[in-house]
Motif scaffolding. Structure first.
Motif, PDB file in Angstrom:
ATOM      1  N   ASP A  37       0.856  -1.183   0.000  1.00  0.00           N
ATOM      2  CA  ASP A  37       0.000   0.000   0.000  1.00  0.00           C
ATOM      3  C   ASP A  37       0.889   1.229   0.000  1.00  0.00           C
ATOM      4  O   ASP A  37       2.120   1.138   0.107  1.00  0.00           O
ATOM      5  CB  ASP A  37      -0.994  -0.023   1.169  1.00  0.00           C
ATOM      6  N   ARG A  74      -9.547  14.241   2.738  1.00  0.00           N
ATOM      7  CA  ARG A  74     -10.211  13.557   3.845  1.00  0.00           C
ATOM      8  C   ARG A  74      -9.731  13.878   5.252  1.00  0.00           C
ATOM      9  O   ARG A  74     -10.388  13.488   6.213  1.00  0.00           O
ATOM     10  CB  ARG A  74     -10.094  12.042   3.655  1.00  0.00           C
ATOM     11  N   ARG A 111      -4.392   6.092   7.341  1.00  0.00           N
ATOM     12  CA  ARG A 111      -4.931   4.734   7.563  1.00  0.00           C
ATOM     13  C   ARG A 111      -6.321   4.791   8.204  1.00  0.00           C
ATOM     14  O   ARG A 111      -7.142   3.918   7.951  1.00  0.00           O
ATOM     15  CB  ARG A 111      -3.998   3.918   8.452  1.00  0.00           C
ATOM     16  N   TYR A 168      -8.840   6.058   5.053  1.00  0.00           N
ATOM     17  CA  TYR A 168      -8.832   5.377   3.757  1.00  0.00           C
ATOM     18  C   TYR A 168      -8.882   3.874   3.975  1.00  0.00           C
ATOM     19  O   TYR A 168      -8.253   3.347   4.887  1.00  0.00           O
ATOM     20  CB  TYR A 168      -7.574   5.726   2.940  1.00  0.00           C
ATOM     21  N   SER A 169      -9.610   3.186   3.111  1.00  0.00           N
ATOM     22  CA  SER A 169      -9.692   1.726   3.184  1.00  0.00           C
ATOM     23  C   SER A 169      -8.375   1.116   2.697  1.00  0.00           C
ATOM     24  O   SER A 169      -7.574   1.778   2.027  1.00  0.00           O
ATOM     25  CB  SER A 169     -10.843   1.222   2.304  1.00  0.00           C
ATOM     26  N   ALA A 170      -8.188  -0.158   3.012  1.00  0.00           N
ATOM     27  CA  ALA A 170      -6.997  -0.873   2.553  1.00  0.00           C
ATOM     28  C   ALA A 170      -6.919  -0.855   1.026  1.00  0.00           C
ATOM     29  O   ALA A 170      -5.840  -0.675   0.445  1.00  0.00           O
ATOM     30  CB  ALA A 170      -6.997  -2.303   3.080  1.00  0.00           C
ATOM     31  N   GLU A 171      -8.051  -1.014   0.372  1.00  0.00           N
ATOM     32  CA  GLU A 171      -8.076  -0.997  -1.093  1.00  0.00           C
ATOM     33  C   GLU A 171      -7.666   0.373  -1.634  1.00  0.00           C
ATOM     34  O   GLU A 171      -6.907   0.473  -2.602  1.00  0.00           O
ATOM     35  CB  GLU A 171      -9.475  -1.362  -1.600  1.00  0.00           C
ATOM     36  N   GLU A 172      -8.162   1.425  -1.023  1.00  0.00           N
ATOM     37  CA  GLU A 172      -7.807   2.781  -1.463  1.00  0.00           C
ATOM     38  C   GLU A 172      -6.310   3.046  -1.244  1.00  0.00           C
ATOM     39  O   GLU A 172      -5.653   3.654  -2.086  1.00  0.00           O
ATOM     40  CB  GLU A 172      -8.634   3.821  -0.716  1.00  0.00           C
ATOM     41  N   LEU A 173      -5.782   2.580  -0.129  1.00  0.00           N
ATOM     42  CA  LEU A 173      -4.358   2.772   0.144  1.00  0.00           C
ATOM     43  C   LEU A 173      -3.498   1.980  -0.840  1.00  0.00           C
ATOM     44  O   LEU A 173      -2.442   2.444  -1.261  1.00  0.00           O
ATOM     45  CB  LEU A 173      -4.025   2.400   1.590  1.00  0.00           C
ATOM     46  N   HIS A 174      -3.967   0.802  -1.225  1.00  0.00           N
ATOM     47  CA  HIS A 174      -3.241   0.025  -2.234  1.00  0.00           C
ATOM     48  C   HIS A 174      -3.288   0.748  -3.577  1.00  0.00           C
ATOM     49  O   HIS A 174      -2.267   0.839  -4.281  1.00  0.00           O
ATOM     50  CB  HIS A 174      -3.814  -1.391  -2.368  1.00  0.00           C
ATOM     51  N   ASP A 175      -4.444   1.276  -3.945  1.00  0.00           N
ATOM     52  CA  ASP A 175      -4.577   2.018  -5.191  1.00  0.00           C
ATOM     53  C   ASP A 175      -3.645   3.237  -5.193  1.00  0.00           C
ATOM     54  O   ASP A 175      -2.981   3.507  -6.196  1.00  0.00           O
ATOM     55  CB  ASP A 175      -6.034   2.453  -5.390  1.00  0.00           C
TER      56      ASP A 175
END
Length: 187
Positions: free
Chosen positions: A9, A66, A128, A131-138
């Motif tokens: 991420d 955010r 963290r 933001y969701s884990a998916e958003e942080l990975h993106d």
């Protein structure tokens, strides 16, 4: 050196960058041949410029979006990047063994270490939390892409304000234009 992973991420990606820079600082603080010192300094400049471009293109807008006080935080972080950029420009082309370059290098290390500590202790946990884990990975993917396309030198000594950009046009701010292009903003 620490290893980057395409599945990291954004926070892990940036922390690995921080560790790479710290290892370069440690090398520069130790005994090196003139060639090795020059190589380490050039590597440091490239890494810091890439990292700054990527953060300004993706992380600071995410903070603005955010985080409470995100605009103020991103503005402060951008100002810190500008100060580092000025030091990098001052170091470019200097002899890293010269006593004249030592105070600038020490000031750079102090500034970057403070910036890193703040990011890792305050800003990354705040990201963290929102933001969701998916958003942080993106965001990690976007940062990796931005670093690959980023310049490896600080931009020319051009003013960063909007009036100068309008008057001087396309010659102002290579890093600013690259950062804007990478983040999808019009340039």
């Amino acid at each position: 050196m620490p290893e980057h992973d395409a599945h990291d991420d954004v926070i892990t990606e940036l922390v690995v960058d921080h560790r790479e820079v710290e290892e370069l600082f440690a090398r520069l603080e130790g005994p090196l041949s003139p060639e090795d010192r020059q190589d380490a300094l050039e590597h440091l400049v490239a890494e810091l410029v890439r990292h700054s471009v990527a953060e300004e293109a993706w992380i600071y807008p995410a903070m603005r979006d955010r985080l409470d006080d995100g605009n103020a935080i991103a503005d402060r972080e951008t100002a810190e990047h500008h100060e580092v950029e000025l030091m990098l420009k001052e170091l470019e082309g200097t002899d890293p063994h010269s006593p004249a370059s030592r105070p600038v290098l020490e000031a750079l290390m102090t500034a970057v270490r403070g910036h890193v500590a703040e990011e890792e202790k305050q800003l990354f946990p705040a990201l963290r939390a929102v933001y969701s884990a998916e958003e942080l990975h993106d965001l990690g993917d976007k940062v990796r892409t931005a670093k690959k396309a980023a310049p490896t030198r600080p931009h020319p000594g051009a003013p960063r304000d909007q009036v100068s950009r309008r008057v001087m046009g396309p010659f102002v701010g290579l890093v600013d234009r690259t950062r804007d292009a990478l983040s999808g903003r019009s340039v």
